[in-house]
Design an enzyme around this catalytic site. Structure first.
Site, mmCIF file in Angstrom:
data_model
loop_
_atom_site.group_PDB
_atom_site.id
_atom_site.type_symbol
_atom_site.label_atom_id
_atom_site.label_comp_id
_atom_site.label_asym_id
_atom_site.label_seq_id
_atom_site.Cartn_x
_atom_site.Cartn_y
_atom_site.Cartn_z
ATOM 1 N N CYS A 56 6.968 19.901 -22.509
ATOM 2 C CA CYS A 56 7.277 19.524 -23.900
ATOM 3 C C CYS A 56 6.741 20.570 -24.880
ATOM 4 O O CYS A 56 5.603 21.018 -24.751
ATOM 5 C CB CYS A 56 6.666 18.146 -24.201
ATOM 6 S SG CYS A 56 7.048 17.583 -25.874
ATOM 7 N N CYS A 60 0.538 17.831 -28.604
ATOM 8 C CA CYS A 60 -0.288 16.619 -28.649
ATOM 9 C C CYS A 60 -1.475 16.797 -27.687
ATOM 10 O O CYS A 60 -1.270 16.978 -26.472
ATOM 11 C CB CYS A 60 0.541 15.400 -28.268
ATOM 12 S SG CYS A 60 2.094 15.311 -29.176
ATOM 13 N N CYS A 63 -1.910 14.945 -24.234
ATOM 14 C CA CYS A 63 -0.754 14.727 -23.361
ATOM 15 C C CYS A 63 -0.676 15.679 -22.166
ATOM 16 O O CYS A 63 -0.731 16.909 -22.324
ATOM 17 C CB CYS A 63 0.538 14.821 -24.180
ATOM 18 S SG CYS A 63 1.969 14.317 -23.200
ATOM 19 N N CYS A 100 10.988 0.649 -19.388
ATOM 20 C CA CYS A 100 10.770 1.595 -20.493
ATOM 21 C C CYS A 100 10.859 3.024 -19.958
ATOM 22 O O CYS A 100 10.097 3.404 -19.071
ATOM 23 C CB CYS A 100 9.403 1.320 -21.098
ATOM 24 S SG CYS A 100 9.019 2.413 -22.452
ATOM 25 N N CYS A 132 13.881 -0.267 -23.056
ATOM 26 C CA CYS A 132 13.088 0.441 -24.061
ATOM 27 C C CYS A 132 13.150 1.924 -23.721
ATOM 28 O O CYS A 132 13.177 2.276 -22.531
ATOM 29 C CB CYS A 132 11.641 -0.055 -23.981
ATOM 30 S SG CYS A 132 10.494 0.874 -25.018
ATOM 31 N N CYS A 192 8.623 -0.501 -31.481
ATOM 32 C CA CYS A 192 7.400 -0.547 -30.672
ATOM 33 C C CYS A 192 6.556 0.645 -31.107
ATOM 34 O O CYS A 192 6.947 1.794 -30.894
ATOM 35 C CB CYS A 192 7.752 -0.435 -29.180
ATOM 36 S SG CYS A 192 6.308 -0.313 -28.116
ATOM 37 N N ARG A 264 0.220 -4.872 -26.875
ATOM 38 C CA ARG A 264 0.138 -4.447 -25.468
ATOM 39 C C ARG A 264 -1.183 -3.742 -25.167
ATOM 40 O O ARG A 264 -1.532 -2.758 -25.825
ATOM 41 C CB ARG A 264 1.318 -3.525 -25.121
ATOM 42 C CG ARG A 264 1.301 -3.101 -23.642
ATOM 43 C CD ARG A 264 2.575 -2.351 -23.234
ATOM 44 N NE ARG A 264 3.745 -3.097 -23.613
ATOM 45 C CZ ARG A 264 4.723 -2.619 -24.371
ATOM 46 N NH1 ARG A 264 4.681 -1.386 -24.802
ATOM 47 N NH2 ARG A 264 5.745 -3.368 -24.682
#
Ligand code: SAM
Ligand code: DTB
Ligand code: SF4
Length: 321
Positions: A56, A60, A63, A100, A132, A192, A264
Site C-alpha cells: 500500500c 500508516c 500497518c 468483511c 462489508c 463502520c 466491536r
C-alpha cells in the site's frame, strides 16, 4: 434505517470527563445503556479476509501492509472472486453473520479490480451473509455502485484523534477520511468507523476520536475499537501494549456516547485475557472479529472464542433462534 441524532452540543470536555470517570462507575453506567438499547446476550460476529494484501502506498505507522515499512507481509494480487466466495462459505459454516473484505489500497480506482470487488459483494450477499468492505478512500459514484451491489457496511476508521493523526499518518488526512464517510453515508450504506488504541496517544486524543465519531450525524452504526497489534518493521513495532483497563474504559465511553451503535472489540484480542474481554462485553462491546486471522495478523482460535462466549452466556448472532 433508524438514524441516531445526537445533541449538537456534546463537547470534547464532556467526553474527557466521561473517560476520566472511575472505571467501575463508568462500566456500571455503560452496562445500563447497553441493556436499554440492545439484547446483551448476543454478539455480532464478522469474519475478515484480506482480498488484496500488501504494497500500500500509504504510510500508516501501525500497518503491516504499508510499502513504507519493511514487514514480513508480502505484496499479493487481488484474490479471485471464486477464492473469496469459498472463504465466505467457510466463514458462514463456522458461525459468522458478516463477511468483511479488506484491500490494501489508498483509494478505490474504477476498473476491472473494483468490478471484481462488486462481484465479491454480490456473491457474499447471495450466501445470505451481511457484506462489508474496507477499501480505502471512496468517491460518491463508487459508493453508489457498492450500494447497488448490495453492500451493507463500509469500514473506514478515523484511527485516532485529530491532535495525534499526523504523528501516525502523513499521506492522507483525517478530513480525507471524513469525506469518505460522507460518501458512504450519502449512498445509504451503513457506516463502520472506529479507531486504534495504544499508538502513544494521550487520553485527550482518545477523547477527540470518540467525540468525532459521536458527533457524526447520524452516528456510525458500527464502531470497531482496535488495540494496536504491534507489527515488526513498522514505526510502532516497539510501542508498549495498552493496559486492558484503557480498552474497557474506551469501550464503555463509546457505548454511553453511541447507545445504538454496535461496538466491536476488534484487533488485539489474541493478547487479551478472557477476563479482560469479559469486562469489555460488560462495558457494552457486542461484536467481535471471528476466525483465526484478522487481515495479516492472528486472532484467537475459533474454539477459544466458542468456549469464552459459552462461559459468559453469550450467543453469536447467527445462532439466534
Ligand atoms: N486500506 C484501507 C484503509 O486504510 O481504510 C483498508 C484496510 S486497513 C488495514 C483497515 C483498518 O485496520 C485501519 O484503518 C486500522 O484502523 C486497522 N488496522 C490496521 N493495522 C492495524 C494494526 N496493526 N493494529 C490494529 N488495527 C489495525
Ligand atoms: C477494523 O477496525 N479492524 C480490522 C478491520 N476494521 C478491517 C482490521 C484489523 C487489522 C489488524 C492488523 C492486521 O491483521 O493486519
Ligand atoms: Fe494499511 Fe490501509 Fe493505511 Fe494502506 S491505507 S497503509 S492498507 S491502513
Amino acid at each position: 434505517m433508524t438514524r441516531t441524532r445526537v445533541a449538537p452540543t456534546l463537547s470534547l470536555t464532556e467526553v474527557e470527563a466521561l473517560l476520566a470517570t472511575p472505571l467501575l462507575d463508568l462500566v456500571f453506567r455503560a452496562a445500563g445503556v447497553h441493556r436499554a438499547h440492545h439484547d446483551p446476550r448476543y454478539v455480532q460476529c464478522s469474519q475478515l479476509l484480506s482480498v488484496k494484501t500488501g504494497g500500500c502506498p500509504e504510510d500508516c505507522g501501525y500497518c503491516s501492509q504499508s510499502a513504507h515499512s519493511k514487514t514480513p507481509v508480502k505484496r499479493e494480487a487481488l484474490l479471485s472472486v471464486g477464492t473469496v466466495l469459498e472463504e465466505a462459505r467457510a466463514a458462514k459454516a463456522a458461525g459468522a453473520d458478516r463477511f468483511c473484505m479488506g484491500a490494501a489500497w489508498r483509494e478505490v480506482r474504477d476498473g476491472r479490480e473494483f468490478d471484481s470487488v462488486l462481484d465479491m459483494v454480490r456473491g457474499v450477499k447471495e450466501l445470505g451473509l451481511e457484506a462489508c468492505v474496507t477499501l480505502g478512500g471512496l468517491a460518491p459514484h463508487q459508493a453508489a455502485k457498492l450500494k447497488d451491489a448490495g453492500l451493507d457496511y463500509y469500514n473506514h476508521n478515523l484511527d485516532t484523534g485529530r491532535s495525534h493523526f499526523d504523528k501516525i499518518i502523513s499521506t492522507h488526512s483525517l478530513d480525507d477520511r471524513l469525506q469518505t464517510l460522507s460518501a458512504v453515508r450519502d449512498a445509504g450504506i451503513h457506516v463502520c468507523s472506529g479507531g486504534i488504541l495504544g499508538m502513544g496517544e494521550s487520553r485527550t486524543a482518545r477523547a477527540e476520536l470518540l467525540h468525532q465519531l459521536a458527533t457524526l450525524d447520524p452516528q456510525p452504526e458500527s464502531v470497531p475499537i482496535n488495540s494496536l497489534v504491534a507489527v515488526e518493521g513498522t514505526p510502532l513495532a516497539g510501542e508498549q501494549r495498552i493496559d486492558w483497563t484503557e480498552m474497557v474504559r474506551t469501550i464503555a465511553a463509546a457505548r454511553v456516547l453511541m447507545p445504538k451503535a454496535v461496538i466491536r472489540l476488534s484487533a488485539g484480542r489474541s493478547e487479551m485475557t478472557d477476563e479482560a474481554q469479559a469486562f469489555c462485553f460488560l462495558a457494552g462491546a457486542n461484536s467481535i472479529f471471528f476466525g483465526d486471522k484478522l487481515l495479516t495478523t492472528p486472532n484467537p482460535e475459533p474454539a477459544r472464542d466458542a468456549t469464552l462466549l459459552a462461559k459468559l452466556g453469550l450467543t453469536a448472532v447467527a445462532s439466534r433462534k
